[in-house]
Motif scaffolding. Structure first.
Motif, PDB file in Angstrom:
ATOM      1  N   GLY A  51       0.888  -1.220  -0.203  1.00 21.19           N
ATOM      2  CA  GLY A  51      -0.061   0.089  -0.010  1.00 21.19           C
ATOM      3  C   GLY A  51       0.833   1.212  -0.033  1.00 21.19           C
ATOM      4  N   ASN A  54       0.712   3.329  -4.216  1.00 21.34           N
ATOM      5  CA  ASN A  54      -0.415   3.384  -4.813  1.00 21.34           C
ATOM      6  C   ASN A  54      -0.606   4.059  -6.190  1.00 21.34           C
ATOM      7  N   GLY A 213      -6.453  -3.903   6.872  1.00 18.25           N
ATOM      8  CA  GLY A 213      -5.540  -4.366   5.804  1.00 18.25           C
ATOM      9  C   GLY A 213      -4.937  -5.704   6.257  1.00 18.25           C
ATOM     10  N   GLN A 245      -2.694   2.497   5.615  1.00 18.64           N
ATOM     11  CA  GLN A 245      -2.594   1.765   4.536  1.00 18.64           C
ATOM     12  C   GLN A 245      -4.152   1.930   3.703  1.00 18.64           C
ATOM     13  N   ARG A 250      -6.951   4.408  -1.525  1.00 20.42           N
ATOM     14  CA  ARG A 250      -7.048   2.813  -1.469  1.00 20.42           C
ATOM     15  C   ARG A 250      -8.460   2.204  -1.506  1.00 20.42           C
ATOM     16  N   LYS A 271       2.752   5.420   4.052  1.00 12.98           N
ATOM     17  CA  LYS A 271       2.663   4.867   3.112  1.00 12.98           C
ATOM     18  C   LYS A 271       2.671   5.666   1.954  1.00 12.98           C
ATOM     19  N   MET A 358      -8.676  -2.654  -2.123  1.00 10.62           N
ATOM     20  CA  MET A 358      -8.088  -3.271  -0.928  1.00 10.62           C
ATOM     21  C   MET A 358      -9.111  -4.560  -0.825  1.00 10.62           C
ATOM     22  N   PHE A 396      -4.297  -5.652  -4.127  1.00 10.68           N
ATOM     23  CA  PHE A 396      -3.586  -4.399  -3.878  1.00 10.68           C
ATOM     24  C   PHE A 396      -3.089  -3.517  -5.056  1.00 10.68           C
TER      25      PHE A 396
END
Length: 433
Positions: A51, A54, A213, A245, A250, A271, A358, A396
């Motif tokens: 993650g 992205n 996650g 995450q 996401r 992240k 996700m 992912f």
């Protein structure tokens, strides 16, 4: 005799290494949603740095800006001194992300990792409320330092602390007991807060991921999040959303909590906020709670200017509403694909989990998801498992992945599912015979 790279790593790197065991090859190049190993074999990346990537690998606009900045002798390290790179990031983050969403936060740079932002959030919550306890949830994961581990559910990771983890209380996450609505886990939480004999003090904060996650892609329902928000307001408890995450697109929106129409007191980001995979973390703080004394929480690497450069460029994606819409459209395709797999291959006893980019399939067959990931790697697709028993294989991909990359990934996953079913059937027949 000359040793190869994997042999050198095995000889010299600590046995704590993890992903090299799951993906036993030497990677040399990456671009977009693809990676290549030293033999030139191509892999589709449905892992995205857990993650942290992205926008994929080596996104060209971010790369160009970063290279130009370095060649111009831009500031690399500055702690929290003023730099042009930091100022431009703060301005663009306010203009492109916060203001259009009617969010008002002070931005803190606590250090470069997800666990750093969680630690700062917990410390601030205790400082401003004067309380010590924090409520977290089953299967939550918030980092590997002591404070973050105290609010993490995974028993193996908690045991690694080597000391008792105190000042936290674990409550059942949404649908933790079962997938139906039979048990209202927040009614359970409220009972503990209401009853003076429960042994649970009014906490400084409640911390959670809206989609867990590492915990198995458990997605809290929006009505559950709304009720939790109301409970926090009723009792004067600070609500911390860990979006390390699940954030930065996401789940389909920049912040994972947007569809629930809540405004957390503190938000943890890391992240992919750096855009390029460079270390960066933010702690977003309700201005009324920004009670820090100068330097009361600090860190040597809290001002990563290279990450400011790429993070600022990454926000350009969000200037166009079509980008967010494209994420949501592709997310529907992911859901449709996974639903089709569950229906097409009942042998895996699976069900779809998560939301947005996700998502994955949880299998009731022990070891099934791990085997799917192993077969996927052999076919040229990188993805990992999640959950306390590695029962979920999760998708992912980069949120800007091309349609053809998504479809190719789907094709390889289905091939891996079929291979796994065949292998397990053969193993069963061997045992029977």
């Amino acid at each position: 005799m000359t040793k190869n790279h994997l042999e050198i790593i095995e000889e010299h790197e600590s046995c704590v290494r993890s992903y090299v065991r799951s993906f036993p090859t030497v990677f040399t190049q990456a671009r977009g949603y693809k990676m290549w190993n030293e033999d030139g074999k191509e892999y589709i990346d449905f892992f995205s740095g857990a993650g942290a990537l992205n926008y994929g690998h080596n996104e060209p606009n971010m790369k160009k800006k970063l290279v130009e900045y370095i060649l111009d002798d831009g500031i690399t390290h500055s702690l929290d001194k003023a730099t042009e790179a930091k100022s431009e990031f703060l301005h663009k983050f306010h203009e492109v992300i916060l203001q259009p969403r009617n969010l008002d936060y002070k931005v803190m740079f606590p250090g470069p990792t997800g666990t750093n932002t969680v630690e700062s959030a917990l410390k601030l919550a205790r400082k401003v409320t004067g309380r010590t306890e924090v409520i977290s949830f089953t299967n939550g994961f918030h980092g590997m330092t002591i404070g973050a581990l105290s609010v993490t559910g995974n028993s193996m990771k908690r045991k690694g602390a080597g000391i008792p983890l105190n000042h936290s209380v674990t409550m059942p996450y949404d649908q933790f007991v079962n997938e139906s609505d039979e048990m209202d886990t927040l009614a359970y939480l409220e009972r503990f807060l209401d009853d003076n004999g429960s042994g649970v003090s009014i906490p400084a904060a409640i911390i959670l991921e809206t989609v867990q996650g590492e915990g198995g892609l458990n997605a809290a329902r929006f009505e559950w999040l709304n009720k939790l928000d109301a409970i926090c307001k009723k009792w004067g408890i600070l609500l911390i959303i860990d979006d390390v995450q699940a954030g930065v697109g996401r789940t389909g929106t920049f912040f994972s909590f947007e569809p629930a129409n809540i405004k957390p007191d503190i938000v943890c980001l890391s992240k992919s906020i750096g855009g390029y995979g460079l270390p960066l973390a933010l702690t977003l703080i309700n201005p009324e709670l920004d009670k820090w004394k100068p330097g009361e929480h600090n860190g040597t690497f809290r001002g990563n200017n290279h990450a400011f450069i790429t993070a600022t460029e990454a926000l350009s994606y969000w200037e166009d509403p079509k980008f967010e819409k494209s994420i949501q459209d592709k997310a529907v395709k992911i859901t449709d694909f996974l639903t089709n797999m569950v229906e097409k291959y009942p042998e895996m006893k699976g069900f779809v989990k998560g939301r947005g980019f996700m998502q994955g399939i949880s299998s009731d067959i022990d070891g099934f998801s791990e085997k799917v990931c192993e077969n996927a790697f052999n076919h040229g697709l990188i993805m990992e498992t999640a959950g306390g028993h590695d029962q979920v294989f999760k998708l992912f991909p980069a949120i800007n992945i091309a349609e053809e990359g998504l479809e190719k990934g789907f094709e390889l996953i289905e091939r891996s599912i079929k291979d796994t079913i065949k292998q397990m059937k053969l193993e069963k027949e061997t045992v029977t015979n």
